[in-house]
Design an enzyme around this catalytic site. Structure first.
Site, PDB file in Angstrom:
ATOM      1  CG  LEU A  12      29.640  -9.005   7.987  1.00 55.01           C
ATOM      2  CD1 LEU A  12      28.623  -8.645   9.182  1.00 55.01           C
ATOM      3  CD2 LEU A  12      28.046  -8.569   6.640  1.00 55.01           C
ATOM      4  CG  ASP A  43      36.256 -17.549  -6.691  1.00 58.17           C
ATOM      5  OD1 ASP A  43      35.491 -16.864  -6.325  1.00 58.17           O
ATOM      6  OD2 ASP A  43      37.498 -17.834  -7.587  1.00 58.17           O
ATOM      7  CB  ILE A  44      31.247 -16.088  -4.211  1.00 57.61           C
ATOM      8  CG1 ILE A  44      32.037 -14.612  -4.639  1.00 57.61           C
ATOM      9  CG2 ILE A  44      30.893 -16.202  -3.376  1.00 57.61           C
ATOM     10  CD1 ILE A  44      31.230 -13.420  -3.890  1.00 57.61           C
ATOM     11  CB  ALA A  68      33.404  -8.158  -0.957  1.00 65.03           C
ATOM     12  CB  THR A  70      36.558  -4.837   1.632  1.00 61.05           C
ATOM     13  OG1 THR A  70      37.268  -4.850   1.785  1.00 61.05           O
ATOM     14  CG2 THR A  70      35.487  -5.406   1.506  1.00 61.05           C
ATOM     15  CB  THR A 109      29.252  -0.378  -0.518  1.00 61.22           C
ATOM     16  OG1 THR A 109      29.774   0.651   0.286  1.00 61.22           O
ATOM     17  CG2 THR A 109      29.235  -0.587  -1.779  1.00 61.22           C
ATOM     18  CE1 TYR A 133      33.514  -2.650  -1.917  1.00 63.21           C
ATOM     19  CE2 TYR A 133      32.999   0.061  -1.820  1.00 63.21           C
ATOM     20  CZ  TYR A 133      32.827  -1.807  -1.320  1.00 63.21           C
ATOM     21  OH  TYR A 133      31.998  -2.711  -0.512  1.00 63.21           O
TER      22      TYR A 133
END
Ligand SMILES: NC(=O)c1ccc[n+]([C@@H]2O[C@H](COP(=O)([O-])OP(=O)(O)OC[C@H]3O[C@@H](n4cnc5c(N)ncnc54)[C@H](OP(=O)(O)O)[C@@H]3O)[C@@H](O)[C@H]2O)c1
Length: 289
Positions: A12, A43-44, A68, A70, A109, A133
């Site tokens: 994305l 690094d979130i 994310a 994923t 998601t 997840y």
């Protein structure tokens, strides 16, 4: 307009970059000053990393979080890592955005739903994830929304773009196999990262904060998708259909996936308009590319 995109090297993130660089975006974005950050830059999951970046950069109008973990099976095997990236990550970004009145677009998601109910889920339906997840992503939605009043949560599904994804995997397998076995009892919406990027740029301009569903139109199974990929690519590979139970028996470490996780873009349709195309049209462009 100043923009920060996190997870910028993912599917994305790359699609957003291509759209903005090529001017395929609403006019408001044409003169955007954008910073692109992937894991090496921010690094979130680390509040210190997020805070250091925000302190050393001018205020952003919009932050789009594409970062994310994923890998659905990987999340099942390591929930701690999944929670750090998918829940604490958006929380850290939301808190930083709240301090500067910045809009946060956080991507989530269809796997927040259990998938036990036939049909399409709207934004009004109650989530109930069945995988690590999905649980980590649902926690991230809540933390992003509560951490910053200017948060859009955009749920999407079955994404393909530049990077690792189901469509690319099928094309790779078809080059060495004459038959592939694919699950045919999980239904969802294959979605082009490029189309999603375009819609996110429209959503980000509104102040109608909250949850949005955004997928290409139409529903199919993974097996249907594989067959369409092979037909469009003109490759002779047969799809052998199997059930989720058969897949799980052959891959016991795999996370459970929802049976019916198709999303309806109800809020888009009711507000700024739903410009998402039928999934087969978007897939044709991707494969012909
Ligand atoms: N892919 C799908 O089918 C799908 C379906 C529904 C929803 N979504 C959601 O859509 C969004 C975009 O997905 P995508 O397919 O573009 O993802 P992607 O291709 O896997 O890209 C995610 C990017 O985030 C980076 N990243 C991972 N952990 C990070 C961290 N702690 N801090 C900063 N960056 C980190 C990854 O780096 P590394 O590669 O080095 O880990 C990668 O570059 C995600 O929120 C995802 O949950 C995806």
């Amino acid at each position: 307009m100043r923009l920060l995109v996190t997870g910028s090297l993912g599917q994305l993130g790359r699609a957003l970059k291509a759209r903005l660089e090529q001017g395929r975006c609403p006019d408001e974005w044409l003169d955007v000053e954008a910073d692109w950050a992937d894991l090496a830059e921010i690094d979130i999951s680390s509040d210190a990393s997020v805070a250091a970046w925000f302190e050393s950069h001018e205020r952003y109008d919009v932050v789009i979080n594409c970062a994310a973990m994923t890998n659905v099976d990987g999340c099942e095997a390591d929930f701690g890592r999944a929670f750090d990236a998918n829940a604490l990550g958006p929380m850290n970004l939301a808190r930083a955005c709240a301090q500067t009145d910045t809009t946060l677009v956080h991507v989530s998601t269809d796997y927040v739903f259990s998938g036990t109910q036939e049909g399409e889920r709207t934004e009004a339906d109650a989530p109930c994830p069945i995988s690590a997840y999905g649980r980590s992503k649902l926690a991230g939605e809540g933390l992003a929304l509560s951490g910053n009043p200017r948060t859009h949560v955009v749920r999407t599904a079955w994404l393909y773009g530049e990077g690792k994804n189901f469509v690319a995997t099928m094309l790779r397998l078809a080059s060495t196999h004459s038959e592939v076995t694919v699950v045919d009892d999980q239904l969802g919406n294959p979605t082009s990262a490029d189309d999603l990027a375009g819609e996110i740029l429209r959503i980000a301009l509104t102040d109608a904060y909250g949850v949005w569903h955004c997928t290409n139109e139409g529903i199919c199974s993974w097996a249907d998708l594989a067959e369409e990929v092979f037909a469009l690519a003109g490759v002779a590979c047969t799809v052998k259909r199997c059930t989720s139970e058969q897949y799980k028996a052959a891959n016991p470490q795999a996370a459970d996936r929802p049976r019916f996780s198709a999303l309806a873009n109800a809020r888009l349709a009711a507000t700024i308009g739903n410009t998402m195309r039928p999934w087969k049209d978007a897939l044709r462009d991707y494969i012909g590319h």
